[in-house]
Write a protein that holds these residues in place. Structure first.
Motif, short mmCIF file in Angstrom:
data_model
loop_
_atom_site.label_atom_id
_atom_site.label_comp_id
_atom_site.label_asym_id
_atom_site.label_seq_id
_atom_site.Cartn_x
_atom_site.Cartn_y
_atom_site.Cartn_z
N ARG A 3 -29.23 -43.85 22.39
CA ARG A 3 -29.42 -43.15 23.67
C ARG A 3 -30.87 -42.72 23.90
O ARG A 3 -31.15 -41.93 24.78
CB ARG A 3 -28.50 -41.94 23.74
CG ARG A 3 -27.05 -42.35 23.69
CD ARG A 3 -26.16 -41.32 24.31
NE ARG A 3 -24.79 -41.73 24.21
CZ ARG A 3 -24.14 -42.42 25.12
NH1 ARG A 3 -24.74 -42.79 26.21
NH2 ARG A 3 -22.88 -42.75 24.95
N GLY A 4 -31.76 -43.26 23.13
CA GLY A 4 -33.16 -42.88 23.26
C GLY A 4 -34.04 -44.08 23.47
O GLY A 4 -33.75 -44.94 24.29
N GLY A 5 -35.08 -44.13 22.72
CA GLY A 5 -36.02 -45.23 22.83
C GLY A 5 -37.04 -45.14 21.73
O GLY A 5 -36.97 -44.27 20.87
N ARG A 46 -39.33 -49.60 23.96
CA ARG A 46 -37.93 -50.01 23.90
C ARG A 46 -37.07 -48.84 24.37
O ARG A 46 -37.20 -47.74 23.84
CB ARG A 46 -37.56 -50.40 22.47
CG ARG A 46 -38.43 -51.52 21.94
CD ARG A 46 -38.21 -51.77 20.46
NE ARG A 46 -36.81 -52.05 20.20
CZ ARG A 46 -36.24 -51.94 19.00
NH1 ARG A 46 -36.93 -51.53 17.96
NH2 ARG A 46 -34.97 -52.22 18.85
N VAL A 47 -36.20 -49.10 25.35
CA VAL A 47 -35.42 -48.03 25.96
C VAL A 47 -33.94 -48.39 25.90
O VAL A 47 -33.55 -49.54 26.13
CB VAL A 47 -35.87 -47.78 27.42
CG1 VAL A 47 -35.13 -46.62 28.02
CG2 VAL A 47 -37.37 -47.53 27.49
N SER A 48 -33.11 -47.41 25.67
CA SER A 48 -31.67 -47.58 25.52
C SER A 48 -31.02 -48.30 26.70
O SER A 48 -31.35 -48.05 27.86
CB SER A 48 -31.01 -46.21 25.37
OG SER A 48 -29.60 -46.33 25.41
N ARG A 49 -30.07 -49.13 26.40
CA ARG A 49 -29.30 -49.84 27.42
C ARG A 49 -28.38 -48.90 28.19
O ARG A 49 -27.84 -49.26 29.23
CB ARG A 49 -28.49 -50.96 26.79
CG ARG A 49 -27.39 -50.46 25.86
CD ARG A 49 -26.69 -51.62 25.16
NE ARG A 49 -25.78 -51.16 24.15
CZ ARG A 49 -24.51 -50.88 24.34
NH1 ARG A 49 -23.99 -51.02 25.54
NH2 ARG A 49 -23.77 -50.46 23.36
N PHE A 50 -28.21 -47.69 27.72
CA PHE A 50 -27.33 -46.73 28.38
C PHE A 50 -28.00 -46.06 29.58
O PHE A 50 -27.35 -45.36 30.34
CB PHE A 50 -26.82 -45.67 27.40
CG PHE A 50 -25.87 -46.25 26.38
CD1 PHE A 50 -24.60 -46.67 26.75
CD2 PHE A 50 -26.25 -46.40 25.06
CE1 PHE A 50 -23.73 -47.23 25.83
CE2 PHE A 50 -25.38 -46.95 24.13
CZ PHE A 50 -24.12 -47.36 24.51
N LEU A 51 -29.30 -46.25 29.75
CA LEU A 51 -29.98 -45.75 30.93
C LEU A 51 -29.65 -46.65 32.11
O LEU A 51 -29.37 -47.84 31.93
CB LEU A 51 -31.49 -45.72 30.72
CG LEU A 51 -32.07 -44.47 30.08
CD1 LEU A 51 -31.60 -44.30 28.67
CD2 LEU A 51 -33.58 -44.52 30.14
N ASN A 54 -32.73 -47.85 37.16
CA ASN A 54 -33.75 -46.99 37.76
C ASN A 54 -34.38 -46.06 36.74
O ASN A 54 -35.59 -45.81 36.77
CB ASN A 54 -33.18 -46.20 38.93
CG ASN A 54 -32.94 -47.06 40.15
OD1 ASN A 54 -33.54 -48.12 40.30
ND2 ASN A 54 -32.07 -46.61 41.03
N GLN A 55 -33.58 -45.51 35.84
CA GLN A 55 -34.13 -44.65 34.79
C GLN A 55 -35.06 -45.44 33.88
O GLN A 55 -36.14 -44.96 33.51
CB GLN A 55 -33.00 -44.02 33.97
CG GLN A 55 -32.21 -42.98 34.71
CD GLN A 55 -30.97 -42.54 33.94
OE1 GLN A 55 -30.31 -43.36 33.29
NE2 GLN A 55 -30.66 -41.26 34.01
N ALA A 56 -34.64 -46.64 33.51
CA ALA A 56 -35.47 -47.47 32.63
C ALA A 56 -36.78 -47.84 33.31
O ALA A 56 -37.83 -47.87 32.67
CB ALA A 56 -34.69 -48.73 32.22
#
Length: 65
Positions: A3-5, A46-51, A54-56
């Motif tokens: 849930r992070g990155g 690298r950013v979580s797929r749960f975002l 738009n958040q990413a």
């Protein structure tokens, strides 16, 4: 990173791109480990797929800002 990155910094852009390509090739075969990846020079974010997309995109904008 569920849930992070993370931010990974390499000696050069080629190293960062190779890492991103590897991560994306793994994710292609295992969608459960997918994520958003953004590259700028030697920096890979690298950013979580749960975002949400738009958040990413906010992380991408910050990297390129």
């Amino acid at each position: 990173m569920e849930r992070g990155g993370s931010v990974e910094v390499f000696p050069d852009e080629a190293g960062a791109k190779a890492r991103m390509d590897f991560i994306q090739s793994v994710a292609k075969n295992l969608p459960a480990v997918g994520e958003y990846d953004y590259l700028k020079g030697p920096v890979l974010v690298r950013v979580s797929r749960f975002l949400t997309p738009n958040q990413a995109k906010e992380y991408e904008a910050a990297l390129n800002g």
